[in-house]
Design a protein around this motif. Sequence first.
Motif, PDB file in Angstrom:
ATOM      1  N   TYR A  76      30.371  42.720  36.973  1.00  0.00           N
ATOM      2  CA  TYR A  76      31.706  41.929  38.387  1.00  0.00           C
ATOM      3  C   TYR A  76      31.604  42.128  39.629  1.00  0.00           C
ATOM      4  O   TYR A  76      32.002  41.517  40.588  1.00  0.00           O
ATOM      5  N   LEU A  77      29.869  43.354  40.107  1.00  0.00           N
ATOM      6  CA  LEU A  77      29.939  42.578  41.516  1.00  0.00           C
ATOM      7  C   LEU A  77      29.301  41.393  42.649  1.00  0.00           C
ATOM      8  O   LEU A  77      28.333  41.365  41.333  1.00  0.00           O
ATOM      9  N   GLY A  78      30.382  40.917  43.265  1.00  0.00           N
ATOM     10  CA  GLY A  78      29.556  39.490  43.317  1.00  0.00           C
ATOM     11  C   GLY A  78      29.101  39.190  44.437  1.00  0.00           C
ATOM     12  O   GLY A  78      28.869  40.157  44.955  1.00  0.00           O
ATOM     13  N   GLU A  79      29.503  38.432  45.435  1.00  0.00           N
ATOM     14  CA  GLU A  79      29.145  38.242  46.938  1.00  0.00           C
ATOM     15  C   GLU A  79      29.816  38.964  47.748  1.00  0.00           C
ATOM     16  O   GLU A  79      30.671  39.968  47.164  1.00  0.00           O
ATOM     17  N   LEU A 111      32.633  49.453  50.741  1.00  0.00           N
ATOM     18  CA  LEU A 111      33.956  48.861  50.816  1.00  0.00           C
ATOM     19  C   LEU A 111      33.816  47.206  49.516  1.00  0.00           C
ATOM     20  O   LEU A 111      32.989  46.733  50.088  1.00  0.00           O
ATOM     21  N   TYR A 112      35.095  47.475  49.382  1.00  0.00           N
ATOM     22  CA  TYR A 112      34.293  46.149  48.465  1.00  0.00           C
ATOM     23  C   TYR A 112      36.392  45.324  48.847  1.00  0.00           C
ATOM     24  O   TYR A 112      37.242  45.282  49.455  1.00  0.00           O
ATOM     25  N   ALA A 113      36.419  44.976  47.723  1.00  0.00           N
ATOM     26  CA  ALA A 113      37.510  43.058  47.829  1.00  0.00           C
ATOM     27  C   ALA A 113      38.297  42.544  46.368  1.00  0.00           C
ATOM     28  O   ALA A 113      36.806  42.100  46.139  1.00  0.00           O
ATOM     29  N   VAL A 114      39.374  42.174  46.526  1.00  0.00           N
ATOM     30  CA  VAL A 114      39.121  41.753  44.773  1.00  0.00           C
ATOM     31  C   VAL A 114      40.614  40.454  45.545  1.00  0.00           C
ATOM     32  O   VAL A 114      41.022  40.453  46.499  1.00  0.00           O
ATOM     33  N   GLU A 115      40.676  39.007  45.518  1.00  0.00           N
ATOM     34  CA  GLU A 115      41.534  38.078  45.730  1.00  0.00           C
ATOM     35  C   GLU A 115      42.756  38.247  45.951  1.00  0.00           C
ATOM     36  O   GLU A 115      42.964  39.300  44.748  1.00  0.00           O
ATOM     37  N   SER A 116      43.536  38.221  46.647  1.00  0.00           N
ATOM     38  CA  SER A 116      44.662  38.662  46.379  1.00  0.00           C
ATOM     39  C   SER A 116      45.746  37.398  45.749  1.00  0.00           C
ATOM     40  O   SER A 116      46.863  38.325  44.914  1.00  0.00           O
ATOM     41  N   SER A 117      44.975  36.544  45.674  1.00  0.00           N
ATOM     42  CA  SER A 117      46.082  35.769  44.119  1.00  0.00           C
ATOM     43  C   SER A 117      46.065  36.393  42.856  1.00  0.00           C
ATOM     44  O   SER A 117      46.651  35.909  41.838  1.00  0.00           O
ATOM     45  N   GLN A 118      45.022  37.071  42.662  1.00  0.00           N
ATOM     46  CA  GLN A 118      45.076  38.000  41.556  1.00  0.00           C
ATOM     47  C   GLN A 118      45.956  39.080  41.262  1.00  0.00           C
ATOM     48  O   GLN A 118      45.981  39.404  40.373  1.00  0.00           O
ATOM     49  N   LEU A 161      36.698  40.240  38.840  1.00  0.00           N
ATOM     50  CA  LEU A 161      37.721  40.579  37.829  1.00  0.00           C
ATOM     51  C   LEU A 161      37.403  40.048  36.088  1.00  0.00           C
ATOM     52  O   LEU A 161      37.924  40.497  35.347  1.00  0.00           O
ATOM     53  N   GLU A 162      36.860  38.736  36.179  1.00  0.00           N
ATOM     54  CA  GLU A 162      36.884  37.993  34.762  1.00  0.00           C
ATOM     55  C   GLU A 162      35.124  38.402  34.532  1.00  0.00           C
ATOM     56  O   GLU A 162      35.182  37.944  33.431  1.00  0.00           O
ATOM     57  N   LYS A 163      34.920  39.179  35.030  1.00  0.00           N
ATOM     58  CA  LYS A 163      33.082  39.992  35.043  1.00  0.00           C
ATOM     59  C   LYS A 163      33.397  40.872  34.367  1.00  0.00           C
ATOM     60  O   LYS A 163      32.781  42.362  34.298  1.00  0.00           O
ATOM     61  N   LEU A 164      34.901  41.897  34.418  1.00  0.00           N
ATOM     62  CA  LEU A 164      34.520  43.279  34.433  1.00  0.00           C
ATOM     63  C   LEU A 164      34.434  44.118  33.424  1.00  0.00           C
ATOM     64  O   LEU A 164      33.836  45.405  33.584  1.00  0.00           O
ATOM     65  N   PHE A 165      34.896  43.824  32.447  1.00  0.00           N
ATOM     66  CA  PHE A 165      34.899  44.051  31.554  1.00  0.00           C
ATOM     67  C   PHE A 165      33.311  43.464  30.540  1.00  0.00           C
ATOM     68  O   PHE A 165      33.921  41.722  30.384  1.00  0.00           O
TER      69      PHE A 165
END
Length: 159
Positions: free
Chosen positions: A117-120, A12-19, A134-138
């Motif tokens: 890109y794998l964070g906390e 399971l992963y998550a992305v911040e909804s504001s993005q 996302l800012e570290k995806l590429f």
Amino acid sequence: MLMLLFYAGNNLYAVESSQVVEVIPRVSLRKINHVPDYVAGLFNYRGAIVPVIDLCHLIQGTPSRSYLSTRIVMVNYPVKNNTIRYLGLMAERVTETLDKPDTDLVDAGIQVNEAPYLGEMIMDDKGMIQCIRLEKLFSDSQHKYLLTAGNNSTNDTRN
């Protein structure tokens, strides 16, 4: 912080909804040759040509499976000149959100250089959920060939 949850395989992963701009069903993509396998293709999103990244392929090395809940998450992706570009992120089982305070984020205890890109992590009843940065995806070179072609900026200058 409100997060959109998705799976890559059984994790399971998550992305911040504001993005997140919008979650859309899978669409037909135009395949691109000579790009990494995790680039699923391009499609027309509201008049802009947008690349779609298969997060399952990027994270675990196998393409997203064709579930009814496999979706394309449209996000605002920051680029270097303080503009925002649309980017599609294909993921499996995109069906729910989770609201947790920022204080619940914990360091994963490991840093993978090939996957910055794998964070906390978040500990939840669902298990361990890893946040995607996302800012570290590429890398810089990937930015150059994935996000500079076409004119798909949102004209938004927020960070």
